[in-house]
Write a protein that holds these residues in place. Structure first.
Motif, short mmCIF file in Angstrom:
data_model
loop_
_atom_site.label_atom_id
_atom_site.label_comp_id
_atom_site.label_asym_id
_atom_site.label_seq_id
_atom_site.Cartn_x
_atom_site.Cartn_y
_atom_site.Cartn_z
N LYS A 1 0.87 -1.18 0.00
CA LYS A 1 0.00 0.00 0.00
C LYS A 1 0.90 1.23 0.00
O LYS A 1 1.43 1.64 1.03
N ILE A 2 1.08 1.79 -1.19
CA ILE A 2 2.03 2.89 -1.37
C ILE A 2 1.30 4.13 -1.83
O ILE A 2 0.57 4.10 -2.83
N GLY A 3 1.50 5.23 -1.11
CA GLY A 3 0.88 6.50 -1.46
C GLY A 3 1.88 7.49 -2.01
O GLY A 3 3.10 7.26 -1.98
N PHE A 4 1.36 8.59 -2.51
CA PHE A 4 2.22 9.62 -3.09
C PHE A 4 1.68 10.99 -2.70
O PHE A 4 0.48 11.25 -2.80
N ILE A 5 2.57 11.86 -2.22
CA ILE A 5 2.19 13.23 -1.92
C ILE A 5 3.02 14.14 -2.79
O ILE A 5 4.25 14.22 -2.65
N THR B 1 -8.75 10.94 6.38
CA THR B 1 -9.72 10.42 5.40
C THR B 1 -9.59 8.93 5.13
O THR B 1 -10.53 8.31 4.61
N LEU B 2 -8.44 8.34 5.46
CA LEU B 2 -8.23 6.92 5.20
C LEU B 2 -8.25 6.14 6.51
O LEU B 2 -7.55 6.50 7.45
N GLU B 3 -9.05 5.09 6.54
CA GLU B 3 -9.09 4.27 7.74
C GLU B 3 -7.75 3.58 7.95
O GLU B 3 -7.07 3.22 6.99
N GLU B 4 -7.38 3.41 9.21
CA GLU B 4 -6.04 2.92 9.53
C GLU B 4 -5.70 1.62 8.82
O GLU B 4 -4.59 1.44 8.30
N GLU B 5 -6.65 0.70 8.77
CA GLU B 5 -6.37 -0.61 8.17
C GLU B 5 -6.26 -0.53 6.65
O GLU B 5 -5.75 -1.46 6.00
N ASN B 6 -6.73 0.57 6.06
CA ASN B 6 -6.70 0.69 4.60
C ASN B 6 -5.73 1.75 4.10
O ASN B 6 -5.59 1.94 2.89
N ARG B 7 -5.06 2.45 4.98
CA ARG B 7 -4.19 3.53 4.54
C ARG B 7 -2.81 2.98 4.13
O ARG B 7 -2.41 1.89 4.55
N PRO B 8 -2.06 3.75 3.35
CA PRO B 8 -0.72 3.31 2.92
C PRO B 8 0.22 3.10 4.11
O PRO B 8 0.11 3.79 5.13
N THR B 9 1.10 2.14 3.96
CA THR B 9 2.14 1.93 4.97
C THR B 9 3.43 2.65 4.56
O THR B 9 4.41 2.63 5.30
N ALA B 10 3.41 3.26 3.36
CA ALA B 10 4.56 4.03 2.90
C ALA B 10 4.09 5.11 1.94
O ALA B 10 3.14 4.91 1.17
N PHE B 11 4.75 6.26 2.01
CA PHE B 11 4.47 7.38 1.10
C PHE B 11 5.76 7.82 0.43
O PHE B 11 6.80 7.93 1.07
N ILE B 12 5.65 8.09 -0.86
CA ILE B 12 6.72 8.75 -1.60
C ILE B 12 6.36 10.22 -1.73
O ILE B 12 5.25 10.54 -2.17
N ALA B 13 7.25 11.10 -1.34
CA ALA B 13 7.02 12.54 -1.45
C ALA B 13 7.76 13.08 -2.66
O ALA B 13 8.87 12.63 -2.98
N ALA B 14 7.17 14.07 -3.32
CA ALA B 14 7.77 14.61 -4.55
C ALA B 14 9.03 15.40 -4.28
O ALA B 14 9.85 15.57 -5.18
N ASN B 15 9.20 15.90 -3.07
CA ASN B 15 10.46 16.55 -2.71
C ASN B 15 10.66 16.46 -1.20
O ASN B 15 9.78 16.00 -0.46
N ASP B 16 11.82 16.88 -0.75
CA ASP B 16 12.15 16.75 0.67
C ASP B 16 11.33 17.68 1.55
O ASP B 16 11.02 17.35 2.70
N ALA B 17 10.99 18.86 1.04
CA ALA B 17 10.19 19.79 1.83
C ALA B 17 8.83 19.16 2.16
O ALA B 17 8.36 19.22 3.30
#
Length: 329
Positions: free
Chosen positions: A171-175, A231-247
């Motif tokens: 479960k991978i998210g992106f910000i 907005t995302l329930e704990e059991e369904n939310r990503p366990t990792a996020f990739i951010a577009a930059n360090d800030a």
């Protein structure tokens, strides 16, 4: 690696002030000039000394920044590119001056070339071309046939997804971030988001609700991570996020700390750029290192080829990146 004490001594401030500035402590009351000095010293101490070459002056170089001086402090990525370019120009014997957001007039007298750092609209590209001197873009590839220095985003983002998969994340998210051209003619579309989205689709792991977008700033990273947690329930939310930059990644870490979410035990975070502050954040940020100094230097080298060697064929330099694994994954 430069320590907080090293930075404090060169900047003429306390170690605690350096720590709070590099951690984007919003409660700290210091002037913009002090912040700028600390960020510039931190970047400069990352650079290796290089042998200087004496060259006959060939006219001034205009280093055009799409960010304002204040915006540079929110994301020191472009400051790092600029400092690398300035160091290379000085080593080659060129004089230079800075232009921020094209608001300042570009001097025509003795203008030898233009280095444009950041994102520019088609109208702005044409305006820069109208000066009829060698022109190079750094961190942007215009549609026009001009010199440019860019990063291999596709390879980097695929490598980050594979790295998270190897660590057991499915479960991978992106910000991400979005920005408008400074002349108000449109928005720049970040290819990192597209590459992550497409690659996750290929892996059959894509979820639209795992993608968030704001500005490329700490506060927007924090705001979007808080949105994800709400907005995302704990059991369904990503366990990792990739951010577009360090800030953005730093903002994510601040939100997770505020909500008592453990990093990396509950959620892992990967940034992008490896700005000088990434190693001082708690936890230290895993990120994809962009060789910003080399980007700035390469841009000046391309200008030199045009000015001194008369090259008239457009050239694009594509630089690779390297993942720096720290405590956030």
């Amino acid at each position: 690696m430069a320590t907080l004490k090293d930075i404090a001594q060169k900047a003429g401030v306390s170690t605690s002030t350096v720590s709070r500035v590099l951690n984007y402590d919003a409660s700290l009351s210091v002037g913009e000039e002090t912040k700028k000095k600390i960020f510039e010293v931190a970047e400069e101490l990352e650079y290796k000394s290089k042998k200087r070459v004496t060259k006959k002056m060939k006219g001034k170089l205009a280093i055009v920044n799409w960010y304002s001086e204040a915006e540079e402090l929110q994301d020191v990525y472009y400051m790092s590119i600029r400092l690398g370019a300035e160091k290379r120009a000085k080593a080659l014997g060129y004089d230079y001056y800075r232009v921020y957001k094209q608001n300042d007039f570009i001097e025509e007298t003795d203008l030898g070339g233009i280095l444009a750092i950041g994102k520019f609209s088609q109208n702005q590209v044409k305006q820069l071309q109208s000066h009829k001197v060698p022109l190079c873009f750094v961190d942007y590839l215009p549609q026009e046939e001009v010199d440019s220095v860019v990063v291999n985003f596709k390879k980097a983002m695929r490598r980050n997804v594979d790295y998270l998969l190897e660590k057991g994340h499915t479960k991978i998210g992106f910000i991400g971030g979005e920005e408008s051209f400074s002349d108000g003619t449109g928005q720049w579309v970040d290819p990192r988001e597209k590459f992550v989205r497409d690659y996750l689709k290929r892996k059959k792991l894509y979820h639209e609700t795992y993608f968030f977008k704001g500005a490329f700033r700490v506060e927007d990273g924090k705001r979007n991570m808080l949105r994800a947690l709400e907005t995302l329930e704990e059991e369904n939310r990503p366990t990792a996020f990739i951010a577009a930059n360090d800030a953005i990644a730093i903002g994510c870490l601040k939100a997770l700390y505020e909500k008592n979410v453990k990093v990396p035990e509950d959620i892992s975070i990967i940034g992008f750029n490896d700005i000088s502050t990434a190693k001082y954040i708690t936890p230290a940020l895993t990120t994809e290192k962009v060789y910003t100094e080399e980007m700035g230097m390469s841009g000046i080298n391309l200008l030199q080829e045009r000015i001194e060697e008369g090259r008239d064929v457009s050239k694009t330099v594509i630089l690779s990146t390297k993942r720096i694994e720290r405590e956030s994954t």
